[in-house]
Design a protein around this motif. Structure first.
Motif, mmCIF file in Angstrom:
data_model
loop_
_atom_site.group_PDB
_atom_site.id
_atom_site.type_symbol
_atom_site.label_atom_id
_atom_site.label_comp_id
_atom_site.label_asym_id
_atom_site.label_seq_id
_atom_site.Cartn_x
_atom_site.Cartn_y
_atom_site.Cartn_z
ATOM 1 N N SER A 164 0.825 -1.206 0.000
ATOM 2 C CA SER A 164 0.000 0.000 0.000
ATOM 3 C C SER A 164 0.869 1.270 0.000
ATOM 4 O O SER A 164 1.949 1.291 0.580
ATOM 5 N N CYS A 165 0.386 2.296 -0.664
ATOM 6 C CA CYS A 165 1.064 3.595 -0.677
ATOM 7 C C CYS A 165 -0.005 4.678 -0.619
ATOM 8 O O CYS A 165 -1.153 4.439 -1.006
ATOM 9 N N ALA A 166 0.388 5.874 -0.180
ATOM 10 C CA ALA A 166 -0.577 6.981 -0.151
ATOM 11 C C ALA A 166 -0.964 7.371 -1.563
ATOM 12 O O ALA A 166 -2.091 7.760 -1.841
ATOM 13 N N MET A 167 0.015 7.246 -2.476
ATOM 14 C CA MET A 167 -0.226 7.587 -3.879
ATOM 15 C C MET A 167 0.484 6.529 -4.722
ATOM 16 O O MET A 167 1.490 5.982 -4.277
ATOM 17 N N PHE A 168 -0.033 6.231 -5.880
ATOM 18 C CA PHE A 168 0.638 5.252 -6.734
ATOM 19 C C PHE A 168 1.371 6.006 -7.840
ATOM 20 O O PHE A 168 0.805 6.351 -8.876
ATOM 21 N N CYS A 169 2.652 6.265 -7.562
ATOM 22 C CA CYS A 169 3.451 7.121 -8.447
ATOM 23 C C CYS A 169 3.574 6.470 -9.821
ATOM 24 O O CYS A 169 3.808 5.266 -9.919
ATOM 25 N N ARG A 170 3.473 7.286 -10.848
ATOM 26 C CA ARG A 170 3.479 6.743 -12.217
ATOM 27 C C ARG A 170 4.841 6.186 -12.587
ATOM 28 O O ARG A 170 4.961 5.368 -13.493
ATOM 29 N N HIS A 171 5.889 6.667 -11.902
ATOM 30 C CA HIS A 171 7.236 6.218 -12.224
ATOM 31 C C HIS A 171 7.662 5.061 -11.331
ATOM 32 O O HIS A 171 8.820 4.675 -11.350
ATOM 33 N N CYS A 172 6.732 4.513 -10.529
ATOM 34 C CA CYS A 172 7.115 3.537 -9.501
ATOM 35 C C CYS A 172 7.926 2.380 -10.089
ATOM 36 O O CYS A 172 7.530 1.768 -11.064
ATOM 37 N N GLN A 173 9.035 2.101 -9.444
ATOM 38 C CA GLN A 173 9.916 1.031 -9.917
ATOM 39 C C GLN A 173 9.465 -0.324 -9.385
ATOM 40 O O GLN A 173 9.998 -1.353 -9.759
ATOM 41 N N THR A 241 10.141 5.763 2.848
ATOM 42 C CA THR A 241 8.747 6.229 2.768
ATOM 43 C C THR A 241 8.629 7.476 1.902
ATOM 44 O O THR A 241 9.523 8.323 1.914
ATOM 45 N N ARG A 242 7.518 7.572 1.186
ATOM 46 C CA ARG A 242 7.280 8.798 0.409
ATOM 47 C C ARG A 242 6.155 9.626 1.031
ATOM 48 O O ARG A 242 5.726 10.600 0.458
ATOM 49 N N VAL A 243 5.668 9.241 2.225
ATOM 50 C CA VAL A 243 4.556 10.036 2.792
ATOM 51 C C VAL A 243 4.928 11.486 3.134
ATOM 52 O O VAL A 243 4.046 12.357 3.034
#
Ligand code: SF4
Length: 407
Positions: A164-173, A241-243
């Protein structure tokens, strides 16, 4: 005038000339772009709060931010004017790759310009249709000796606790792990991962990541951290974390107070653009730093977002003001659906070469390519050695002046 003083003044003038273009860029960005964006994002925040019937207390509550994530095109269209083609495309892409953004992150977007970097990191694009690349270019699936564990080095490893993530980044590796639903690893799997660490006496450094581990409730996160901390040979614990960027409301005083009990504990985050360094994000970083947690940033080079020497400099200098040390810049991996973000290593090295000399060493992270098949990180440096043998070395300075050292 003293000839040394005269020479020094001349050099100082020359150096000032070197930085003038950047200072103009910075001034324009901070005084015009950032100020304008700040006004726009406040307006967006008001509109979002009105739409959701929320007040300031709701907005500052990370549970509220998470519950009200924008993940459907019909909801997005209430804020951003989408063409029919964009609506159709987002519906199509979201069948393949999940997307979601917190109201906070949506408030930072440009509602008129889908090419604005903040929009591009959060909203699906037609370029994600490109099927080239791999879903797991780092071969993480082959470096997985126990549940939730990725091990690529002799004395450190990763525990992935959630998808789970707060946002699903388009560049996610790691988009292959970001499944159809938010999934926290079972307590049984997490216990097996911790047992693996307990039985591997050589492991001195454990990185807890995901997804985003800050999606876990404080109590569960504390259970995991405290059990790892009890293992005598684990010297340091790190959290990725990216939060602080996508949902800074998550960094509550309670969370910072809990983390503080488990030093030495480090946090690495991922700011990719100066537009993400908002007042809220900086407050979140300050709160963690006040809890004694050293913070690092792991930027990813992304075409159209930060493949620009001045943007990287501005971001890294801003991060230092937020007490975050720029730690790594990752070269983007060949992950399926992210080809449009990729840049060449040459371009990355040009930016790294510019940074040296134009900003403090503290603002210069290490540029890293992750080797395929889980073979680990490869640090890259611009080529400063022109020639070398047992008797001498010929080097090149940040200004491309050649110097020789004779042994
Ligand atoms: S927060 Fe990290 S893991 Fe989650 S989607 Fe973004 S880049 Fe991927």
């Amino acid at each position: 005038m003293d000839p040394n003083r005269e020479k020094s003044l001349h050099r100082a003038e020359e150096l000032r000339g070197e930085i003038e273009d950047y200072l103009r860029f910075k001034d324009e960005f901070l005084r015009e772009t950032a100020e304008k964006r700040d006004i726009i994002s406040k307006k967006h925040k008001q509109e979002l709060m009105e739409y959701f019937g929320a007040d300031e207390e709701n907005w500052n509550d990370w549970h509220w931010q998470l519950c009200n994530r924008i993940s459907s095109v019909s909801l997005l269209a209430k804020f951003i004017r989408l063409t029919d083609a964009q609506t159709k495309m987002i519906k199509e892409i979201s069948k393949k790759y999940r997307w979601a953004a917190t109201p906070y992150y949506l408030s930072l977007m440009d509602y008129e310009d889908m090419d604005y970097p903040i929009n591009k990191m959060a909203l699906p694009s037609a370029q994600e249709r490109d099927t080239s690349g791999e879903l797991d270019p780092m071969g993480e699936e082959h470096t997985n000796p126990a549940p939730c564990i990725t091990r690529r080095y002799p004395n450190r490893l990763i525990i992935n606790v959630t998808s789970s993530c707060a946002m699903f980044c388009r560049h996610c590796q790691r988009r292959r792990l970001i499944g159809e639903a938010d999934r926290i690893e079972s307590e049984e799997n997490i216990a097996a991962a911790i047992d693996y660490v307990r039985n591997a006496g050589e492991i001195r450094d454990v990185l807890i990541t995901g997804g985003d581990p800050m999606m876990l409730p404080d109590e569960l996160l504390e259970r995991i951290i405290s059990r790892i901390r009890e293992i005598p040979h684990v010297e340091i614990i790190r959290i990725g974390t990216r939060v602080p960027v996508t949902m800074p409301q998550r960094i509550t005083p309670g969370l910072a107070g809990m983390l503080k009990k488990y030093h030495p504990l480090f946090i690495n985050t991922q700011f990719n653009h100066p537009g993400e360094l908002t007042k809220e994000a900086m407050e979140a970083c300050n709160r963690l730093a006040d809890a004694g947690i050293p913070l690092g940033n792991q930027m990813v080079f992304l075409k159209g977002i930060n493949n620009d020497k001045y943007i990287v400099q501005l971001l890294n200098e801003g991060l230092l003001r937020a007490r975050v040390r720029p730690y790594y810049i990752f070269h983007p991996k060949q992950v399926t659906g992210t080809k449009h973000f990729q840049i060449s290593v040459e371009e990355g090295l040009r930016i790294m070469k510019y940074l040296r000399g134009h900003t403090s060493g503290l603002a210069i992270p290490q540029y890293i390519v992750n080797a395929p098949d889980g073979l680990g990180k490869i640090p890259l440096l611009p080529d400063y050695i022109k020639e070398s043998d047992e008797t001498h070395v010929r080097l090149c300075t940040w200004e491309d002046k050649e110097v020789e050292i004779i042994y």
